[in-house]
Write an enzyme that holds these catalytic residues in place. Structure first.
Site, mmCIF file in Angstrom:
data_model
loop_
_atom_site.group_PDB
_atom_site.id
_atom_site.type_symbol
_atom_site.label_atom_id
_atom_site.label_comp_id
_atom_site.label_asym_id
_atom_site.label_seq_id
_atom_site.Cartn_x
_atom_site.Cartn_y
_atom_site.Cartn_z
ATOM 1 N N ASN A 210 0.842 -1.202 0.000
ATOM 2 C CA ASN A 210 0.000 0.000 0.000
ATOM 3 C C ASN A 210 0.879 1.255 0.000
ATOM 4 O OD1 ASN A 210 -2.729 1.109 0.382
ATOM 5 N ND2 ASN A 210 -2.047 1.765 2.415
ATOM 6 N N HIS A 246 -4.994 9.877 -1.504
ATOM 7 C CA HIS A 246 -5.242 11.125 -0.776
ATOM 8 C C HIS A 246 -5.052 12.238 -1.805
ATOM 9 C CE1 HIS A 246 -5.387 9.144 3.084
ATOM 10 N NE2 HIS A 246 -4.233 8.547 2.846
HETATM 11 C C1 XIL Z 1 -3.384 8.525 9.640
HETATM 12 C C2 XIL Z 1 -4.560 8.556 10.605
HETATM 13 O O1 XIL Z 1 -5.697 8.919 9.882
HETATM 14 C C3 XIL Z 1 -4.304 9.546 11.705
HETATM 15 O O2 XIL Z 1 -5.311 9.453 12.703
HETATM 16 C C4 XIL Z 1 -2.940 9.295 12.337
HETATM 17 O O3 XIL Z 1 -2.644 10.302 13.250
HETATM 18 C C5 XIL Z 1 -1.857 9.253 11.300
HETATM 19 O O4 XIL Z 1 -2.183 8.287 10.318
HETATM 20 N N1 XIL Z 1 -1.379 6.955 5.247
HETATM 21 C C6 XIL Z 1 -1.751 5.849 5.952
HETATM 22 C C7 XIL Z 1 -2.668 5.992 7.124
HETATM 23 O O5 XIL Z 1 -1.434 4.724 5.554
HETATM 24 O O6 XIL Z 1 -2.388 5.049 8.117
HETATM 25 C C8 XIL Z 1 -2.590 7.371 7.709
HETATM 26 O O7 XIL Z 1 -3.573 7.477 8.738
HETATM 27 C C9 XIL Z 1 -2.777 8.394 6.642
HETATM 28 C C10 XIL Z 1 -1.692 8.299 5.622
#
Ligand code: XIL
Length: 467
Positions: A210, A246
């Site tokens: 991932n 994202h």
């Molecule tokens: C993020 C969470 O949403 C937050 O609550 C935490 O503080 C940090 O991590 N990539 C990922 C996720 O694979 O695990 C992350 O999640 C966001 C970015």
């Protein structure tokens, strides 16, 4: 950007920025595209995705399961869950060798009670490592990593649809190289060893890689692509690739083509952490991401990274499908309409059987004595309560056709997984017999197999017999 435990740290805009496309050679493989399904309009994300043979999931925080509005939307709309933080290393092994599954178990129970799949997230990641692991390196860290994979995947065995075995191991920028981290510094093979270890622990879970900023064809996604292609060629057990997605206020024009080139390598693809910055085109982009997944037969599902905007880690960007009050946004409608539209592909229903992993152990430091027959040497990585053993089998002056290595395990030790050999038992004195592909060893040549277990690892020199 590092994410510290129990802190919400939204990524900087630059992390969300898409990288310049790089030339990538897509391999032409025949895609399995089933006939288009007829649209029959579902009224929720989960039901509509299910009509297309897919899931629609959300990242969930265990502590919000007591929020009735939150749970109401979750149970109505979604048929898959990813724990937002509860299965990460800092959460599951806060002290070395002491495992804590409270939050993860709560989420799994909720999912099971509501017929939802669980995406396990994540076994190994350079971020959200517990402090004790951040302070380890080399073989001590490698052992701790693999013990973590074994323990957590074993705890959740049979309950996980897909594991993000490794998260975010590639660097941003134009090189397509691995990211530097203490995990990477244990040796470039850490990812494949993690996948083999995860497969041994839970053979029923799909095993995914991932990452983010891999949502279009670019240098980083091509780096991942090359790794997946290599893993498939060498029989490293990988089943899926997750694209976090994202997104800012745009998406790569080759988003679908990028999913497709991975699918063409023979892995499922999934959109694993979708959130899109709110702007004039948020709904359109959400619709387009959904359409892209539906157009790729091996795109098996979409997960959004939270439920309401107020649940998002991207504070202030309102990147999700429900507003702060739990109302559906135009983006929700765009996704639902895309799911309900016709003319899409259906994922194949069969799951490929797990591949038998080839050996990965380093050669022994001392050469075996010459002569006929065979010899075997052990290299053992141990930690409190567990171990991984690699066994190097060497033929003497004559070729070997079939071999058995006999290893005496200490009292109380139990073998939990073996690769590249057939174990005749799990405790006491165990005979490990060759499998088909490594029965034959040329004169002076060698092969490797391995096993892992609970308890104290073996020591000494095992006996090797031919025939
Ligand atoms: C993020 C969470 O949403 C937050 O609550 C935490 O503080 C940090 O991590 N990539 C990922 C996720 O694979 O695990 C992350 O999640 C966001 C970015």
């Amino acid at each position: 950007m590092e994410h510290l435990p129990d802190h919400r740290e939204p990524r900087t805009r630059s992390r969300l920025r898409l990288l310049a496309p790089a030339a990538a050679s897509a391999i032409a493989v025949v895609a399995v595209v089933a006939a288009a399904t007829t649209a029959s309009a579902g009224t929720t994300l989960g039901a509509s995705a299910a009509e297309k043979g897919r899931y629609f999931g959300a990242a969930v925080a265990a502590y919000k399961l007591s929020d009735s509005q939150y749970v109401g939307i979750l149970d109505r709309e979604f048929n898959a869950i990813t724990p937002e933080n509860e299965m990460k290393w800092d959460a599951t092994e806060p002290t070395q060798g002491q495992f804590r599954y409270t939050g993860g178990d709560q989420i799994v129970s909720h999912a099971q009670a509501h017929n939802m799949r669980v995406r396990g997230h994540t076994l190994l990641w350079h971020s959200q490592e517990p402090g004790w692991a951040q302070n380890l390196s080399s073989s001590a860290l490698r052992s701790a990593m693999m013990n973590h994979v074994t323990q957590v995947a074993t705890h959740y065995k049979g309950k996980i649809y897909a594991w993000d075995v490794v998260n975010e191991a590639f660097a941003d920028g134009g090189t397509g190289a691995r990211r530097d981290s203490n995990l990477q510094r244990t040796g470039n093979d850490w990812i494949e060893v993690a996948f083999r270890t995860a497969r041994a622990a839970d053979p029923g879970a799909k095993l995914c890689y991932n990452d983010y900023n891999t949502d279009g064809v670019n240098a980083k996604s091509t780096g991942v692509y090359n790794m997946v292609r290599d893993f498939k060629a060498r029989g490293v057990p990988i089943d899926c690739v997750g694209f976090q997605s994202h997104l800012g206020t745009g998406m790569p024009s080759d988003y679908q083509a990028n999913l497709q080139r991975f699918a063409d390598l023979g892995v499922d693809v999934q959109i694993t952490e979708l959130d899109i910055e709110q702007g004039s085109n948020q709904a359109t982009l959400y619709g387009n991401v959904t359409k892209a997944c539906l157009a790729v037969s091996r795109c098996t599902g979409i997960t959004v990274w939270g439920i309401r905007d107020s649940d998002s880690w991207r504070t202030g960007q309102n990147p999700l499908l429900f507003d702060n009050s739990g109302n559906k946004k135009p983006a929700y409608t765009a996704v639902l309409n895309a799911l309900n539209a016709g003319g899409t592909t259906t994922p194949p229903t069969t799951t490929a059987p797990p591949t038998t992993p080839p050996p990965s152990s380093p050669p022994p430091s001392t050469p075996p004595p010459a002569g006929s027959g065979c010899t075997a040497t052990l290299s053992v990585q141990s930690w409190t309560g567990g171990f991984v053993t690699n066994v190097h089998v060497t033929a003497g002056s004559a070729p070997v056709n079939g071999w058995t290595v006999r290893i005496a395990l200490p009292a109380g030790t139990v073998v939990t997984g073996t690769w590249s050999a057939q174990a005749g038992g799990t405790s006491g004195t165990v005979d490990f017999r060759n499998v088909d592909y490594n029965a034959h060893i040329a004169a002076g040549g060698s092969t490797d197999f391995g096993f892992q277990g609970n308890g104290v690892g073996p020591s000494g020199t095992p006996t090797c017999t031919v025939g």
